[in-house]
Design an enzyme around this catalytic site. Sequence first.
Site, PDB file in Angstrom:
ATOM      1  CE  LYS B  75       0.657  -1.483  -7.581  1.00 30.52           C
ATOM      2  NZ  LYS B  75       0.579  -0.515  -6.456  1.00 30.52           N
ATOM      3  CB  SER B 150      -0.464  -2.647  -3.387  1.00 32.53           C
ATOM      4  OG  SER B 150      -0.170  -1.408  -4.019  1.00 32.53           O
ATOM      5  CB  SER B 174       1.505   0.753  -2.583  1.00 29.09           C
ATOM      6  OG  SER B 174       0.389   0.272  -1.886  1.00 29.09           O
TER       7      SER B 174
END
Lengths: 481, 471
Positions: B75, B150, B174
């Site tokens: 990420k 997210s 997330s």
Amino acid sequence: MHDKYEAVIGLEVHLQLKTKSKAYSSDPATYGETPNSQVSPITLGHPGTLPRMNKQVVDSAIRLGLALGCQIRRVNEFARKNYFYPDLPKGYQITQDKTPICNGGQLKLTLADGSEKTIELTRIHMEEDAGKSLHDLDPFNSLIDLNRAGTALLEIVTEPDFRTGEEAYAYLTEIRRLSRYLDISDGNMEEGSLRCDVNISIRPYGQEELGTKVEVKNLNSFRNVQKAIDFEFNRQIDSIAKGERIHQETRNYDASQNKTIALRSKEEAHDYRYFPEPDLQPLIVDEDKIQKARSAMPSLPWERLENYTSNLGLSRYDASVLTEDKDMSDFFESIIENYSDAKAVANILNTQVRSYLNEKSVALNEYPVSATDLAELLKLIKEGKVSHSIGMQRILPEMEKGSKLSPLQIAEANHWIQESNSDSLIPFIDQALSMYPDKVEEYKSGKKGLLGLFMGEVMKLSKGTADPKLCSQLIREKLEN
Amino acid sequence: MAYSDYPSYRKELESGSLTVVAEVERILEKIDQSAHLNAYLEVFASDARARASVIDQKIAHKTAGRLAGMVIAIKDNLCFKDHKVSASSKILEGFQSLFTGTAIERLLAEDVVIIGRTNCDEFAMGSSNLNSAFGPVLNPLDNSRVPGGSSGGSAAALAAGLCHASLGSDTGGSIRQPASFTGLWGLKPTYGRISRHGLIAYASSFDQIGPFALNAYDSALLLEIMAGKDEYDSTCSEQAVPSYSKHIEEPVSKKKIAVFKSVLNHQGLDPAVQANFHQQIEQLKQKGHTVEEVDFDYLDYLVPVYYLLTTAEASSNLARFDGVHYGFRASEAEEPEAVYKKSRTQGFGKEVKRRILLGTFVLSSGYYDAYYGNAQRARRLVTNEMNTLLEKFDFILTPTTPHEAFRLDRKDTDPTVMYLEDIFTVLANICGLPAVSVPTGYGSSKLPLGTQLMGKAFSELELLQTAKQLG
């Protein structure tokens, strides 16, 4: 008007700790290095970094707290103080808010007139410093040096116990001395390792209620703290005399004009939005840690003063001069380990040694003579091997030049060993008296003051090695019998 | 052949029927073909190729690490030395990290290949991946849908076969919510299980790094490598790390599992989600576990508590992005105040600014106690309640999300509607507990549904073992 009001003053002192590394990272905390050379991603506040607690900071805080009789907190939380400033890379400062490591405590001051005053402390807490903004190096830009960012500070907050600038001056001097004794800070205000903000209000004598307080910042010497307080006291009284109100505000001290200038009002004050620092676990100080700190405490200035006057028989003056500076006091203590006449040691340190240091403008750690050699010199004098004047005026200067010889060797090499043998003195006395037959007659007819003249000649002839006491006794015997 | 799990892949590598170089090439090609998903912000192609051939040699010399050749996407809020990291924000424009975070460092030490950094909601704030400065990520299973957020890019990358596993961060769901939306295993470990060093902070007391994986074994293996004490993160636990992967296949004893009545009857719950959830409960019962309905009165407080506390921490954590030291600086700003205002106004996206403002407000003088203070007290209350509950029960079972992946063009005028997406996931972060989302079926639009299992602190082994019985 002025004699109807008193000032009520509290101080906030920031003490920069002498820790090897910073408060919340392992970056070195060295003063005076090339800008931005003492930084890692943690100091730079780069994304993804987290603070790391420096245990030495906690130890320093505990030492200071114990020395000042504070209560040491067992569960310490850290807090973030949020504000934007270019030299604050994270946008917040890690500090302690509701749980300072030390609460309470006190410091006793001795003022110039000999009176004593006790200042109560509110709290001591640990925090990190910001970097420095440099506005005068580049004509177009402000520059930022982050070497100092993240270095460790202790903030010491007092109760509003001061009434005069002189008391504040005495307090700062004492805090500096203490921090040097504890070896936690240089306490040097000019270099910024000790910083002080003043909170001051005035009120009529006899009134309990406090007046509106004004904070004064930008103070860069103990003397300026005192001057700023004196100025601010008068300014506030003048305002009231003119029928004005005192505003709660922050003022800057301008040393060049010796006055304070309004910086920001209460309404413009920052809202720091303190909240618990989620990146650090609460710090637990256990009994064991406190006991260890207690047993590792050096003796404190006021304890030494008491010892020097009560047990070693020094005058209060000598003792306070010696304890002013920890190095001097340590030096004194290591000399008396080898030579027990404390008074004689105090004398040589407070006169000869101090004048050497003043003359050369050097610190005690650069004094070239060791404690054991000074003790030996004092012993030679005490035993009568050399005269006091030879010792102080001849041998000590040789030692201070860095001679590799011991005091005794210096004396022997220069034939300064005192003649205390009457057989070897008699020839010098006979020679001296034979030079002044008329003076001998005058002496015999009652002019006893001439003894000094004969003594002087004997000293000259013996190159100063004659024991003055024995010498004067022999001359008198010769002339009077 | 597609990757299924690490042991099978490793066997192929060791037998010589497959090389890491070939596998990396295959994946790079696939990434190229899937560019429309917008899963990757940057692919480290030449790095990955170079590393792959080194790892092939290590495999030949039998010196390769425990994750040799595993192709991992990270990420874009994880720091990887000398690589860009932006948290999908314009404010970190041009910024490269000077260090590698602990979790990635440990994976690299076991010879993984980091293939690229994945798109996400800006500063990990969002449940849709619509809040990225670099555009939305498409759900590979239905390109008109979001992958969740997210960590949407990490989920999409794995679901599309553009890596073998990926890393996300989970502050309120997330990892678990996008795992649910894309049919993956998504694990949020216990708070403090994996070091946060190198994770760009959103809300420090909630954030955890965790893996997306295709199965329980890979999840366990990745966790095992990344977990454990770290001198760079003082909130990281010193508790010993079990050999999760070694024990993952062991049979599990009969467990006591709680379900919240308030969840079963929740208004916003999609009927398909409800049906799937009941089916999971039945399945667990059939396997001999006890499933019991319990009262839990705090459900409606969770999202407010979560948003008050996370935005407060975020307002402080994001203060460092000020245009002064690194990243984006607005042009024509000279005085510090103007640099701050213009850089932050132009550099941050709308949702991030909303949360910074909200967080600044809840910490401000006069409001602190009513908002931050009360939320802290509520957090303690909820945590105590959960700990009491977890003395009686081994696990708590909920759906991961109230419904399947929603459409990219969904329009919410009220941001709090979107915030309710997190209703089942925030609990684990509020209490610092481990939770895993497991794919357990499909919704009315044939998109994956996930079920969440939450356990006691540091019970990841039992959690993963038991979660294998779902689905």
